[in-house]
Write an enzyme that holds these catalytic residues in place. Structure first.
Site, short mmCIF file in Angstrom:
data_model
loop_
_atom_site.label_atom_id
_atom_site.label_comp_id
_atom_site.label_asym_id
_atom_site.label_seq_id
_atom_site.Cartn_x
_atom_site.Cartn_y
_atom_site.Cartn_z
CB CYS A 1 -0.70 0.02 1.63
SG CYS A 1 -2.36 1.22 0.83
CB CYS B 1 -1.52 4.72 3.29
SG CYS B 1 -1.69 3.31 3.94
CB CYS C 1 -4.19 3.35 -0.15
SG CYS C 1 -4.97 3.09 2.14
CE LYS D 1 -7.43 -1.80 4.30
NZ LYS D 1 -6.74 -1.10 4.10
NE ARG E 1 -6.41 4.46 9.11
CZ ARG E 1 -7.40 4.57 8.57
NH1 ARG E 1 -8.26 5.34 9.00
NH2 ARG E 1 -8.63 3.64 7.56
NE ARG F 1 -6.67 4.55 5.14
CZ ARG F 1 -5.43 5.24 4.98
NH1 ARG F 1 -5.69 6.31 4.09
NH2 ARG F 1 -4.56 5.16 5.89
CD GLU G 1 -14.52 -4.16 -4.15
OE1 GLU G 1 -13.38 -4.90 -5.01
OE2 GLU G 1 -14.56 -2.98 -4.32
CE LYS H 1 -7.20 -4.00 7.32
NZ LYS H 1 -6.43 -3.54 7.16
CB SER I 1 -5.28 -2.15 15.06
OG SER I 1 -5.86 -1.43 14.20
CE1 TYR J 1 -0.62 -5.97 13.78
CE2 TYR J 1 -3.28 -5.97 13.90
CZ TYR J 1 -2.36 -5.73 13.72
OH TYR J 1 -2.49 -4.73 12.73
C1 PBG Z 1 -2.45 -0.19 4.22
C2 PBG Z 1 -3.78 -1.28 5.92
C3 PBG Z 1 -4.47 -0.85 6.70
C4 PBG Z 1 -4.42 -1.86 7.36
C5 PBG Z 1 -4.18 -2.74 7.03
N1 PBG Z 1 -3.88 -2.30 6.16
C6 PBG Z 1 -4.59 0.43 7.62
C7 PBG Z 1 -5.83 1.20 6.34
O1 PBG Z 1 -6.32 0.61 5.54
O2 PBG Z 1 -6.32 2.20 7.20
C8 PBG Z 1 -5.03 -2.05 8.65
C9 PBG Z 1 -4.65 -2.75 10.31
C10 PBG Z 1 -5.38 -3.21 11.22
O3 PBG Z 1 -6.17 -1.96 11.78
O4 PBG Z 1 -5.15 -3.77 12.17
N2 PBG Z 1 -4.08 0.44 4.25
ZN ZN Z 2 -3.25 2.24 2.31
#
Ligand code: PBG
Ligand code: ZN
Length: 324
Positions: free
Chosen positions: A120, A122, A130, A195, A205, A217, A233, A248, A274, A313
């Site tokens: 990615c 970002c 992103c 996602k 983040r 986003r 998707e 996700k 997270s 995690y």
């Molecule tokens: C980057 C990305 C994100 C996550 C994984 N890859 C954050 C987002 O899309 O803002 C989130 C993972 C997590 O919260 O554990 N694009």
């Molecule tokens: Zn990203």
């Protein structure tokens, strides 16, 4: 199957019986451990909302990877926190970028551990989106080339699998083509296919220093209210050549995991993100919940919903318990 002829409690009488009729078995081999790589040496920068997780310099990434492997965890997924950010996310595809060097170091130290990389922009763009930005717009097609370049640079560094998380349309095709043209047709793509635009990414983040500097986003990540769209998707990414499709976040989207598992004939991954980790850790720290029990119950539920693999995690903690 009516009482009193049928009594479901009969087969719950003992641990032996419960084990015999258990439908879902959580296994260490189901788990993928996310790690955050930063520049520097002997650096461990705590991530406030993710107790037990750190931004790690490459030497520590290698240590953690060895630990994961010795516990039987088959894979890690690497995220990079680069030394500089710019409009074109240059560090994302730099040959000596932090992820590229981390991949190399881990593969040298633990060759049999699978190394996946998050693809990615970002964390590498100064605006935190992103994709590439024109004015206030995230430009889909202009981003594809840079995403594919990033994936290729990861593969060249030795990554075993690349995982695009950007949610630009058409990026799986682009990445597949670029990999194939570079004799990397053996490298699979784990696509973040469904996602959602989720507040559960909050702690991440901070960990990846990847919060968008303007807007949000919602123009590229999915609306949490949509399920039918997830099927489209995912079907699209399957057509484009994805090898594993991901849903996700996981917990608020167990219905999506199940639908994708039923509809698609590919391995399904789920990302226990997270915020899901942070909620459990916070409650357990206060003594409000039994952290270990909730962790295992949660991971088992994600697997029961249909996930063949779980990015979490909790991977090392869960592995400790499962191996005990
Ligand atoms: C980057 C990305 C994100 C996550 C994984 N890859 C954050 C987002 O899309 O803002 C989130 C993972 C997590 O919260 O554990 N694009
Ligand atoms: Zn990203």
């Amino acid at each position: 199957m009516l009482f009193p002829d049928y009594r479901p409690r009969r087969m719950r009488k003992s641990d032996a019986f419960r084990r015999m009729v258990r439908e879902t078995r959580l296994d260490v081999a189901d788990l993928i451990m996310p790690l955050f790589a930063v520049e520097g040496k002997d650096t461990r920068q705590a991530i406030a909302a993710m107790p037990g997780h750190y931004q790690l310099s490459i030497d520590h990434i290698v240590k953690k990877s060895k630990e994961a492997f010795s516990l039987g965890v088959p894979a890690v997924i690497l995220f990079g926190v680069p030394k500089r950010k710019d409009a074109l996310a240059t560090e994302a595809y730099a040959k000596d970028g932090v992820v590229q060097r981390a991949v190399k170091a881990v593969k040298e130290a633990v060759p049999d551990l699978a190394v996946i990389t998050d693809v990615c922009l970002c964390a590498y763009t100064d605006h935190g989106h992103c994709g590439i930005v024109q004015g206030q717009i995230i430009d889909n097609d202009a981003s594809l080339d840079l995403l594919a370049k990033t994936a290729l640079s990861h593969a060249k560094a030795g990554a075993d699998m690349v995982a695009p998380s950007d949610m630009m349309d058409g990026r799986v095709t682009e990445i597949r083509n670029v990999l194939d043209e570079a004799d990397m047709s053996h490298i699979p793509i784990m696509s973040y296919a469904a996602k959602y635009c989720s507040a559960y990414y909050g702690p991440f983040r901070e960990a990846a220093d990847s919060a968008p500097q303007f807007g949000d986003r919602r123009t590229y990540q999915m609306d949490p209210a949509n399920a039918q769209e997830a099927i489209r998707e995912v079907a699209m990414d399957v057509e484009e050549g994805a090898d594993v499709v991901m849903v996700k976040p996981a917990l608020a989207y167990l219905d999506i995991i199940r639908r994708i598992k039923d509809e698609v004939d590919l391995p399904v991954a789920a990302y226990n993100v997270s915020g899901e980790y942070a909620m459990i850790k916070a409650a357990a720290e206060r003594g409000w919940l039994d952290g270990d029990a909730i962790m295992i119950e949660t991971l088992t539920a994600i697997k029961r919903a249909g996930a063949d693999m779980i990015l979490t995690y909790f991977a090392l903690e869960a592995a400790h318990l499962l191996n005990a």
